[in-house]
Design an enzyme around this catalytic site. Structure first.
Site, PDB file in Angstrom:
ATOM      1  CG  ASP A  51      -0.350  -0.132   2.526  1.00 10.61           C
ATOM      2  OD1 ASP A  51       0.895  -0.110   2.615  1.00 10.61           O
ATOM      3  OD2 ASP A  51      -1.099  -0.280   3.520  1.00 10.61           O
ATOM      4  CB  SER A  52       4.567   1.683  -0.047  1.00  8.96           C
ATOM      5  OG  SER A  52       4.784   0.497  -0.787  1.00  8.96           O
ATOM      6  CE  LYS A 120       2.872  -6.015   3.940  1.00  9.06           C
ATOM      7  NZ  LYS A 120       2.346  -5.008   4.926  1.00  9.06           N
ATOM      8  CD  GLU A 187       7.344  -0.433   7.931  1.00  8.86           C
ATOM      9  OE1 GLU A 187       7.533   0.711   7.483  1.00  8.86           O
ATOM     10  OE2 GLU A 187       6.371  -1.137   7.608  1.00  8.86           O
TER      11      GLU A 187
END
Length: 272
Positions: A51-52, A120, A187
């Site tokens: 979704d970046s 994800k 992350e």
């Protein structure tokens, strides 16, 4: 040379075995056919349609604006460019937060319409029940804990995780493993905690800003190749300066058009 370089198609079983064999897993994001084809040819093991894309493709302020339709559109394009790499699609904010029934429906739609081999989800113990239901329905799920961009407002910004202890993160990782994830993205987690999580769980850990001891690493395509500089995280290493190449080429093109150099005879058509 790694024996996995000869694998024609990476599957979830290959990824799990790579951890057992001590083989690092190389992952990158991609958002279109051309970039997918390039990273696949380079030999990347896993491609994430993250979704970046909201930030590096669409110019959104953060990832929260990305829609399910956008993820499906871009994942379909990436799928057409891949032959070897395993394909994962991000589930956008709001697509698995309202109810488990709606979440399952949305995940099924992504797999069915986009061609992704897994989805994800961000979250730990709070999404474990949902993940188990997805796995029971035959959907591969990748977990994501630590700094979670979809939680940017509730976390008070993009803050590195694990500095005040590791108990919560380890509990989340174990809950995801028990729920059936095939891998977990870590992350923005301090290296010492990432190492401990990696040693604790049996599934691969994929780090992004989480130190070298994870089972694999992932970075954003546009960060790796120097194409996006609105914000460059500390953990990013640039392996090429594609932005400068494009700018130089663009200026040369404009100059030749302005001066009547392009198109020349070799780029034109004539009678006879």
């Amino acid at each position: 040379m790694s024996k996995y370089c000869e694998v024609k198609k990476i599957t979830v079983n290959h990824l799990k075995k790579m951890k057992k064999d001590g083989e690092k897993i190389a992952c990158l994001t991609a958002y279109d056919y051309t970039s997918a084809k390039l990273v696949d040819a380079a030999g990347v093991d896993l491609v994430l349609v993250g979704d970046s894309l909201g930030m590096v493709i669409n110019g959104y302020e953060n990832t929260l604006y990305v829609t399910l339709d956008e993820i499906i559109y871009h994942t379909k394009a990436v799928k057409r460019g891949l032959k070897r790499a395993f394909l994962v699609a991000d589930m956008p904010f709001g697509t698995y937060h309202i109810s488990e029934e709606e979440a399952i429906k949305n995940c099924v739609r992504v797999i069915k319409e986009s061609g992704a081999e897994a989805v994800k989800l961000e979250g730990g113990k709070n999404v474990a029940s949902l993940i188990k239901k997805l796995v029971d329905r035959g959907i591969n799920v990748m977990g994501h804990i630590g700094l979670m961009p979809q939680y940017v407002h509730s976390m008070g910004g993009y803050k590195i995780q694990g500095r005040e202890g590791d108990e919560r993160l380890i509990e989340d990782a174990l809950a995801l493993e028990e729920a059936g994830v095939f891998a977990i993205v870590l992350e923005g987690v301090v290296a010492e905690v990432s190492k401990k999580i990696t040693e604790t769980v049996k599934v691969p850990t994929i780090g992004i800003g989480a130190g070298k001891d994870c089972d694999g690493q992932i970075l954003v395509f546009h960060d790796v190749f120097g194409m996006f500089d609105d914000f460059v995280p500390k953990f990013v290493k640039r392996y090429a300066d594609v932005k400068s190449v494009i700018l130089d080429g663009g200026k040369k093109y404009i100059e030749e058009v302005k001066n009547g150099i392009f198109p020349s005879k070799e780029h034109s058509f004539f009678r006879g």
